[in-house]
Design a protein around this motif. Structure first.
Motif, short mmCIF file in Angstrom:
data_model
loop_
_atom_site.label_atom_id
_atom_site.label_comp_id
_atom_site.label_asym_id
_atom_site.label_seq_id
_atom_site.Cartn_x
_atom_site.Cartn_y
_atom_site.Cartn_z
N ASP A 12 0.82 -1.22 0.00
CA ASP A 12 0.00 0.00 0.00
C ASP A 12 0.85 1.27 0.00
N LYS A 13 2.16 1.10 -0.24
CA LYS A 13 3.10 2.22 -0.40
C LYS A 13 3.20 3.13 0.83
N ILE A 14 3.03 2.50 2.00
CA ILE A 14 3.26 3.23 3.25
C ILE A 14 4.76 3.29 3.52
N ILE A 15 5.45 2.20 3.18
CA ILE A 15 6.92 2.16 3.20
C ILE A 15 7.40 1.61 1.87
N GLN A 19 13.14 0.13 2.38
CA GLN A 19 13.02 0.30 3.83
C GLN A 19 12.74 -1.04 4.52
N LEU A 20 11.92 -1.87 3.88
CA LEU A 20 11.64 -3.19 4.44
C LEU A 20 12.90 -4.05 4.44
N ASN A 21 13.66 -4.02 3.34
CA ASN A 21 14.90 -4.80 3.26
C ASN A 21 15.89 -4.36 4.34
N ASP A 22 15.95 -3.04 4.58
CA ASP A 22 16.82 -2.50 5.62
C ASP A 22 16.38 -3.02 6.99
N ALA A 23 15.06 -3.07 7.21
CA ALA A 23 14.53 -3.56 8.49
C ALA A 23 14.84 -5.04 8.69
N ILE A 24 14.69 -5.82 7.62
CA ILE A 24 14.98 -7.27 7.70
C ILE A 24 16.45 -7.49 8.05
N ALA A 25 17.33 -6.70 7.43
CA ALA A 25 18.76 -6.82 7.72
C ALA A 25 19.06 -6.35 9.15
N GLY A 26 18.39 -5.28 9.57
CA GLY A 26 18.64 -4.72 10.91
C GLY A 26 18.15 -5.64 12.02
N ARG A 36 8.14 -2.62 14.58
CA ARG A 36 8.75 -1.86 15.68
C ARG A 36 10.09 -1.27 15.24
N TYR A 37 10.84 -2.04 14.48
CA TYR A 37 12.13 -1.56 13.98
C TYR A 37 11.92 -0.35 13.06
N LEU A 38 10.94 -0.43 12.18
CA LEU A 38 10.65 0.68 11.25
C LEU A 38 10.23 1.94 12.01
N ILE A 39 9.46 1.75 13.09
CA ILE A 39 9.04 2.90 13.91
C ILE A 39 10.24 3.51 14.62
N ASP A 40 11.10 2.66 15.20
CA ASP A 40 12.28 3.15 15.93
C ASP A 40 13.21 3.93 15.01
N LYS A 41 13.29 3.50 13.75
CA LYS A 41 14.19 4.15 12.79
C LYS A 41 13.52 5.32 12.06
N LYS A 42 12.31 5.70 12.56
CA LYS A 42 11.59 6.85 11.98
C LYS A 42 11.24 6.65 10.50
N GLN A 43 11.12 5.39 10.08
CA GLN A 43 10.72 5.11 8.70
C GLN A 43 9.21 5.26 8.52
N THR A 47 1.49 7.61 14.46
CA THR A 47 0.15 8.16 14.25
C THR A 47 -0.36 7.83 12.85
N LYS A 48 0.55 7.94 11.87
CA LYS A 48 0.18 7.63 10.49
C LYS A 48 -0.15 6.14 10.35
N LEU A 49 0.64 5.29 10.99
CA LEU A 49 0.42 3.84 10.93
C LEU A 49 -0.92 3.48 11.57
N LEU A 50 -1.22 4.07 12.73
CA LEU A 50 -2.47 3.76 13.43
C LEU A 50 -3.68 4.20 12.58
#
Length: 570
Positions: A12-15, A19-26, A36-43, A47-50
């Motif tokens: 749905d082009k929210i990320i 960015q997802l690949n970076d999260a998987i690696a992280g 949670r990783y995406l939120i912590d990294k400000k990706q 509020t937008k996600l909710l």
């Protein structure tokens, strides 16, 4: 399920896929939530996600933090089920249980819950941070400690002898985030709760302290001790015994200090604790130091070095011989800096050996030796033995006396790179410390490559960071250059649930890296004071600890108050 939601966010082009690949690696194999990783990294903003999830799945959203949940509702779902389903029960109404979730992809799993409870189950959405805060409050370690205390009191009324048998027979090898209150004795559950809470809070130390009328537990979080719970005095013997059994100490001996070690599995990682018991006036005090390799940052670029400081440090590390010294008080991160240096140097072509007291972390590919004074295994004797082991690089845990200093210098002068630590206030005064140990000035000049002084500063909590304007006169007074003041934007933390109302969350290192230049070597030979040496080093481009701390303030990473408190004028 976290991956399912993350894929939906990409679709749905929210990320982005990147960015997802970076999260998987992280996240790697840690088992941590991708979202949670995406939120912590400000990706992605919470509020937008909710808002997106609420509209996507047609679920109402709430601020879970503002809900007070009754004990009757909390008890409806076992802790392991709450964790597995990622669903917190919040209220009941006419045969319907309302649960709060943060990941709607778990909603299909709630059907099993309906069957077990024989109740209708409805879901509402909440943010990830609100879910985590509420989970910690009602199902975390401290909550479990409270439940275990109540269970202990009830069990004591029934049978005061049954508990001791459980203590002697049960040995923990694996804990979850709470322990199992239904299967384990209350004391075991309580100790599990203390240990899991320390992991959740990322506490470096746990203090279990007996007093005449109190028995309390404190944890050192971001360098500051905080009381987390108080335990009834009648549980004192059982709690101390439990810790001693887990750390393989002599249960019958309470007159002398003892050392032990606890190794636990928590989620998908192992956590080590170094344990010490000490007889005090009102019983034995237990102190545990967490040695989780998950907390060990071995990437030099992520430690807090500025680029110029890192260049000087690496120049010392890659010298064919000589000494690199790291100084600072206990708990200032010296071991992490040295291990990061070793990780940088750890190549198959080099033989790296260490002499440590104690060996805190096991590093693959490095030969580590534990000091044992009882059998004559001192730093000096191990160092002499290591020199016969064909070493390329040697780490000496600490230079404490002339004998160790002398052997370390000899090793540095005979073609080996030596890394070690000392206890001094700053880099220039390290020279004076070596001379006071009895080393000749020409030996210090010939052997030392680089000296690093360091401290740890608490970082401002990102969740409650606000601007903290400071009068221009104050900034000038503490040494901020006039041309920088206009860009200087001090911040502070107001205090929130994330940082336990302290305003700080996490720590970062600051450094004072002194290159042993030709000019400084000549000053040492002339017997110049540490102050003069510092002036020369600053003239050559060295940043003092105070200057490094103020840089972190300017970057918005720490508060001005923390920077001034942690560093001396310089």
């Amino acid at each position: 399920m976290s991956r399912q939601l993350a894929d939906l966010l990409v679709k749905d082009k929210i990320i982005t896929q990147a960015q997802l690949n970076d999260a998987i690696a992280g996240v790697g194999t840690s088992g941590r939530s991708l979202v949670r990783y995406l939120i912590d990294k400000k990706q992605i903003a919470e509020t937008k996600l909710l808002y997106y999830l609420s509209h996507k799945f047609g679920l109402p959203s709430i601020n879970l933090v503002k809900f007070e949940i009754s004990n009757e509702v909390i008890k409806l779902i076992p802790v392991d089920t709450v964790r597995k389903l990622q669903a917190i029960p919040i209220q009941t109404n006419r045969g319907t249980l309302v649960v709060a979730i943060c990941d709607p992809t778990y909603i299909s799993s709630l059907e099993d819950l309906k069957f077990k409870l024989k109740m209708n189950v409805e879901a509402v959405l909440t943010s990830y941070s609100a879910f985590d805060t509420t989970y910690a409050k009602y199902f975390g370690g401290v909550a479990v400690v409270g439940q275990a205390i109540e269970t202990y009191k009830k069990e004591q009324k029934k049978d005061s002898d049954g508990l001791t048998g459980a203590l002697e027979l049960v040995q923990i090898h694996d804990i979850d985030s709470t322990g199992s209150t239904e299967q384990d004795a209350p004391v075991i559950t309580l100790v599990n709760g203390i240990l899991s809470e320390s992991i959740r809070l990322m506490a470096s130390d746990i203090h279990v302290e007996p007093y005449e009328k109190r028995f309390r537990v404190r944890m050192r979080i971001d360098g500051v001790l905080q009381e987390v719970t108080e335990i009834p005095l009648q549980m004192k013997r059982a709690i101390v015994a439990r810790f001693k059994i887990m750390s393989r100490m002599d249960l019958a001996e309470s007159r002398v200090p003892q050392d032990g070690r606890i190794k636990l599995k928590f989620s998908n990682r192992e956590v080590d604790y170094r344990v010490n018991s000490m007889p005090t006036l009102f019983g034995e005090k237990i102190v545990l130091r967490m040695l989780s390799t998950g907390n060990l940052q071995l990437d030099l670029k992520k430690l807090g070095f500025e680029q110029k400081q890192l260049d000087v440090f690496k120049r010392g590390l890659y010298s064919p011989n000589g000494m690199v010294l790291v100084t600072g008080p206990t708990g200032s991160g010296k071991t992490t800096t040295l291990y990061s240096g070793l990780a940088e140097l750890n190549k198959i072509t080099d033989n790296i050996s260490t002499a440590e007291d104690p060996v805190e972390y096991n590093l693959e590919g490095i030969n580590q030796c534990q000091i044992n004074k009882d059998v004559g295994l001192t730093f000096a004797s191990v160092l002499r033995a290591l020199l016969r082991q064909d070493p390329d690089i040697i780490l000496v845990g600490e230079i404490r006396d002339f004998e160790t200093a002398e052997v370390a210098v000899q090793a540095a002068l005979t073609g080996h790179l030596v890394l070690s630590t000392l206890h001094t206030n700053d880099a220039p005064s390290t020279v004076t410390r070596l001379l006071n140990m009895g080393l000749e000035p020409f030996l210090v000049v010939a052997s030392v490559n680089t000296i690093i002084a360091q401290r740890l500063l608490r970082t401002v909590c990102k969740s409650c960071k606000v601007d903290a304007p400071v009068p221009v006169e104050k900034l000038v007074e503490i040494g901020i250059p006039q041309d920088v003041i206009s860009q200087f934007r001090p911040v502070k933390g107001k205090g929130c649930a994330t940082c336990h109302m302290t305003g700080y969350k996490g720590r970062i290192a600051i450094y004072e890296v002194m290159d042993f230049s030709q000019a400084i070597k000549e000053m040492v030979l002339r017997g110049e004071s540490p102050l003069e040496i510092k002036k020369q080093a600053v003239k050559e481009g060295m940043k003092t600890l105070r200057m490094s701390a103020l840089t972190k303030v300017a970057e918005g990473k720490t508060s001005l108050e923390e920077a001034l408190t942690a560093t001396m004028e310089g």
